[in-house]
Design a protein around this motif. Structure first.
Motif, PDB file in Angstrom:
ATOM      1  N   ILE A  62       0.852  -1.188   0.000  1.00 53.89           N
ATOM      2  CA  ILE A  62       0.000   0.000   0.000  1.00 53.89           C
ATOM      3  C   ILE A  62       0.889   1.239   0.000  1.00 53.89           C
ATOM      4  CG2 ILE A  62      -1.755   1.292   1.282  1.00 53.89           C
ATOM      5  CD1 ILE A  62      -1.479  -2.281   2.188  1.00 53.89           C
ATOM      6  N   ALA A  63       0.775   2.058  -1.039  1.00 54.23           N
ATOM      7  CA  ALA A  63       1.546   3.294  -1.154  1.00 54.23           C
ATOM      8  C   ALA A  63       0.651   4.462  -0.775  1.00 54.23           C
ATOM      9  CB  ALA A  63       2.077   3.458  -2.568  1.00 54.23           C
ATOM     10  N   ILE A  64       1.092   5.274   0.183  1.00 48.66           N
ATOM     11  CA  ILE A  64       0.283   6.355   0.740  1.00 48.66           C
ATOM     12  C   ILE A  64       0.956   7.694   0.462  1.00 48.66           C
ATOM     13  CG2 ILE A  64      -0.708   7.323   2.848  1.00 48.66           C
ATOM     14  CD1 ILE A  64      -0.590   4.449   4.023  1.00 48.66           C
ATOM     15  N   ASP A  65       0.230   8.584  -0.189  1.00 46.50           N
ATOM     16  CA  ASP A  65       0.732   9.939  -0.411  1.00 46.50           C
ATOM     17  C   ASP A  65       0.313  10.810   0.768  1.00 46.50           C
ATOM     18  OD1 ASP A  65       1.632  12.355  -1.338  1.00 46.50           O
ATOM     19  OD2 ASP A  65      -0.007  12.644  -2.773  1.00 46.50           O
ATOM     20  N   ALA A  66       1.094  10.747   1.827  1.00 39.68           N
ATOM     21  CA  ALA A  66       0.892  11.537   3.047  1.00 39.68           C
ATOM     22  C   ALA A  66       2.006  11.165   4.015  1.00 39.68           C
ATOM     23  CB  ALA A  66      -0.471  11.251   3.684  1.00 39.68           C
ATOM     24  N   PRO A  67       2.382  12.069   4.917  1.00 37.66           N
ATOM     25  CA  PRO A  67       3.381  11.705   5.933  1.00 37.66           C
ATOM     26  C   PRO A  67       2.849  10.585   6.830  1.00 37.66           C
ATOM     27  CG  PRO A  67       3.067  14.086   5.821  1.00 37.66           C
ATOM     28  CD  PRO A  67       1.967  13.473   5.018  1.00 37.66           C
ATOM     29  N   VAL A  68       3.588   9.508   6.929  1.00 33.65           N
ATOM     30  CA  VAL A  68       3.125   8.334   7.676  1.00 33.65           C
ATOM     31  C   VAL A  68       3.769   8.269   9.055  1.00 33.65           C
ATOM     32  CG1 VAL A  68       3.089   5.819   7.711  1.00 33.65           C
ATOM     33  CG2 VAL A  68       2.550   7.033   5.592  1.00 33.65           C
TER      34      VAL A  68
END
Length: 303
Positions: A62-68
């Motif tokens: 899962i690739a998330i465009d947001a600071p994790v």
């Protein structure tokens, strides 16, 4: 046995609150041959987690465009500084993220994904085979880092209107750039890994319909587009990990040994010198055992 899937999340950083729903989050999921299995939108972390949990199979990425992971109280994370160093020539930079921000939906999403059995992938420590994992990405690094898309000198300016143009021309010019980007993505059927944009009715509309000029409708379309780029980045992470670099690899690990990294596709000329620690291959891959900011640079917007 069901093959791993590749999930993309263009996350709205602010979660829902009483009387104020979150902005839309774009969502997309691919299989190993690039077929778009589902694509659409959700509002709020709860809806996003339910959707991911429904579509993810063992070993999915899962690739998330947001600071994790945001361990710093103030300032900027090392991974964000390194975006500018590696991709500044392409006019790509990153905004600063810290725990002082009012909205950190990516951190919340990561915590929630772990409650349903998924684990964080920082590109340094190996992910246990069969475990679904999530990581932080940035679509602009994919667009300029993957040579198939042909952005040789700068990123496409599809996010915001070009303020150097007359006001009356800005939205139309933005739509032209967006449609050109979509055409380039639509040509990835034979890429490695592939992306088959026309394989799902929702993503097919990106090809069949011109980009709208009205801001709200345009943002709706852009969120889906970025989610598809994120999903393709997740496929790159698993199927061709040698094409990515780890930004922020020198970040001090947290108490669980996790680093606040960003996994980014990179051309040879974009790789940092000295090169960072090699990217650990994703355990779920089939057949495996296991620059300074400027007004010209585009930064990831707070969503």
């Amino acid at each position: 046995m069901t093959s791993p899937r590749f999930v993309g999340v263009d996350l709205a950083w602010r979660d829902s609150s009483p009387g104020r729903p979150a902005n839309e989050t774009g969502l997309a999921v691919l299989d190993a041959d690039g077929t778009v299995l589902d694509a659409g939108w959700a509002r709020g972390v709860d809806e996003v987690v339910r959707w991911i949990d429904a579509w993810a199979t063992p070993g999915s990425s899962i690739a998330i465009d947001a600071p994790v992971l945001v361990p710093n109280a103030t300032g900027m994370r090392p991974s964000e500084r390194e975006v500018g160093r590696a991709y500044g020539r392409w006019h790509v930079a990153a905004n600063a993220s810290s725990a002082s921000l009012a909205w950190l939906g990516g951190r919340t999403l990561g915590e929630r994904l772990e409650t349903v059995g998924m684990v964080y992938d920082d590109g340094v420590a190996a992910v246990q085979p069969g475990r679904s994992s999530y990581f932080e990405c940035y679509p602009y690094t994919t667009l300029v880092g993957m040579t198939e898309l042909g952005y040789e000198t700068r990123r496409p300016r599809y996010k915001r209107p070009d303020t150097t143009l007359p006001l009356a021309d800005r939205r139309a010019a933005r739509a032209v750039v967006c449609d050109d980007l979509i055409a380039r993505l639509a040509a990835l059927d034979g890429a490695a890994p592939p992306l088959r944009l026309s394989s799902h009715p929702v993503s097919r509309l990106l090809i069949d319909e011109p980009s709208p000029l009205v801001d709200r409708a345009y943002k709706h379309r852009e969120d889906l587009l970025d989610a598809l780029v994120c999903a393709w980045t997740a496929a790159v992470r698993t199927l061709t990990p040698e094409r990515l670099q780890v930004l922020g690899v020198t970040t001090e690990p947290d108490e669980r040994g996790r680093r606040a990294t960003l996994l980014a596709p990179a051309r040879d000329s974009q790789r940092l010198t000295p090169p960072p620690r090699p990217l650990v291959a994703a355990a779920s891959a089939p057949g495996r055992d296991s620059g300074p900011s400027s007004s010209l640079q585009e930064t990831r917007p707070s969503r």
